[in-house]
Structures are given as C-alpha cells and as structure tokens.
Design a protein around this motif. Structure first.
Motif, mmCIF file in Angstrom:
data_model
loop_
_atom_site.group_PDB
_atom_site.id
_atom_site.type_symbol
_atom_site.label_atom_id
_atom_site.label_comp_id
_atom_site.label_asym_id
_atom_site.label_seq_id
_atom_site.Cartn_x
_atom_site.Cartn_y
_atom_site.Cartn_z
ATOM 1 N N LYS A 12 0.841 -1.188 0.000
ATOM 2 C CA LYS A 12 0.000 0.000 0.000
ATOM 3 C C LYS A 12 0.878 1.241 0.000
ATOM 4 O O LYS A 12 2.030 1.205 0.406
ATOM 5 C CB LYS A 12 -0.969 0.028 1.180
ATOM 6 C CG LYS A 12 -0.321 0.224 2.532
ATOM 7 C CD LYS A 12 -1.381 0.282 3.621
ATOM 8 C CE LYS A 12 -0.735 0.420 4.992
ATOM 9 N NZ LYS A 12 -1.757 0.540 6.053
ATOM 10 N N VAL A 14 0.820 5.255 1.328
ATOM 11 C CA VAL A 14 0.180 6.178 2.252
ATOM 12 C C VAL A 14 0.777 7.566 2.028
ATOM 13 O O VAL A 14 1.996 7.727 1.973
ATOM 14 C CB VAL A 14 0.398 5.728 3.718
ATOM 15 C CG1 VAL A 14 -0.214 6.725 4.687
ATOM 16 C CG2 VAL A 14 -0.171 4.335 3.937
ATOM 17 N N THR A 19 -4.336 6.231 2.875
ATOM 18 C CA THR A 19 -3.960 5.216 1.894
ATOM 19 C C THR A 19 -4.482 5.639 0.526
ATOM 20 O O THR A 19 -5.677 5.894 0.365
ATOM 21 C CB THR A 19 -4.526 3.840 2.281
ATOM 22 O OG1 THR A 19 -3.983 3.470 3.553
ATOM 23 C CG2 THR A 19 -4.174 2.790 1.240
ATOM 24 N N GLU A 22 -3.783 0.391 -2.714
ATOM 25 C CA GLU A 22 -3.540 -0.795 -1.892
ATOM 26 C C GLU A 22 -3.921 -2.039 -2.676
ATOM 27 O O GLU A 22 -4.945 -2.066 -3.362
ATOM 28 C CB GLU A 22 -4.375 -0.699 -0.614
ATOM 29 C CG GLU A 22 -4.142 -1.800 0.364
ATOM 30 C CD GLU A 22 -4.849 -1.551 1.697
ATOM 31 O OE1 GLU A 22 -4.493 -2.232 2.665
ATOM 32 O OE2 GLU A 22 -5.762 -0.682 1.769
#
Length: 146
Positions: A12, A14, A19, A22
C-alpha cells in the motif's frame, strides 16, 4: 524507462496518513521515467509487466502472469530509479524526465494500465509517499524497454 517489480503478498501507499493505493497479492511496480521516454515505450513496458510470468503455477514454477494469478497491480512513480550512480557518492538525476513531462506521461501510463487490467492502484505523483510492502519470495525484477 525502468520498472522495478516486486512480487508482493500485500502493498500500500500512504500519503499524509491516507492510503492512496492498496493491493493484496500482486505486483508493486516502482516506475522511473527518463528524458527520452514516451507513451509508446511506456505501453510496451506496461504490457511486459502484465504478461511477465513471476507467479507460481500448478507445478510451482514461475509460469503465471498477474492476471492468471488473480493479483493486483500497484504503480508508484519513482524518479530516483533513473539516477546515474556509477561515479561518485551522490546520485545524478540528470537522466530523469522533467517533473511536468513525467507527471503527464505517468498519468497516461496509469490510464493505459487501467484499460488493460482491472485491478490497478497507484500512489500520487511527486508526493512524499510511504510505501508499505511484504515482498513475496523475495521476488524482484528490473525491467527496461528499448
């Protein structure tokens, strides 16, 4: 143009605590764009990534591509892949595509990947991204196209 592929169990991106992309198992691609790169080369690279057989098939050999394995694709722009590192102790980013051009090409490549494959996620171009991943294997490949 360079793509660093990592087969992952999960990954993922961020940005600012949120986020932005993902996937569960699949391929995390760090994508570097050079001054001479263009959409045609990019499409060839995306096609190669999607067809690249790096997942285990029924015989336990790397015989399946991402679609056959039911995986996801996470595309993350990374200009540092284009650095020249042969001389000295500081990377030279001269070969990297200028940011405005790279952003436009990256966005076109994301659109192309999404048109070819249903499970595409991304980071945010030029953002301070925190990339979390669990490499599967580890399995990592460096792909380039001419």
């Amino acid at each position: 143009m360079r793509a660093l592929l990592q087969r992952v169990l999960e990954a993922k991106v961020v940005v600012d605590g949120q986020t932005t992309g993902e996937i569960d198992h699949g391929i995390l691609v760090f994508l570097g764009l050079g001054k001479e790169d263009n959409l045609e080369k990019g499409k060839k690279l995306i096609d190669k990534v999607l067809k690249y057989r790096c997942f285990d098939d029924e015989q336990g050999k790397m015989g399946w591509n991402i679609q056959q394995a039911g995986g996801g694709l996470l595309l993350v722009s990374q200009f540092t892949l284009m650095a020249q590192t042969q001389k000295g102790l500081r990377p030279d980013f001269g070969p990297a595509m200028p940011p405005a051009d790279a952003k436009a090409l990256y966005e076109q490549l994301v659109e192309y990947a999404q048109s070819q494959f249903a499970h595409v996620q991304t980071g945010i171009f030029a953002a301070d991204m925190k990339v979390h991943l669990v490499n599967d294997g580890p399995v990592t490949f460096n792909l380039e196209v001419e």
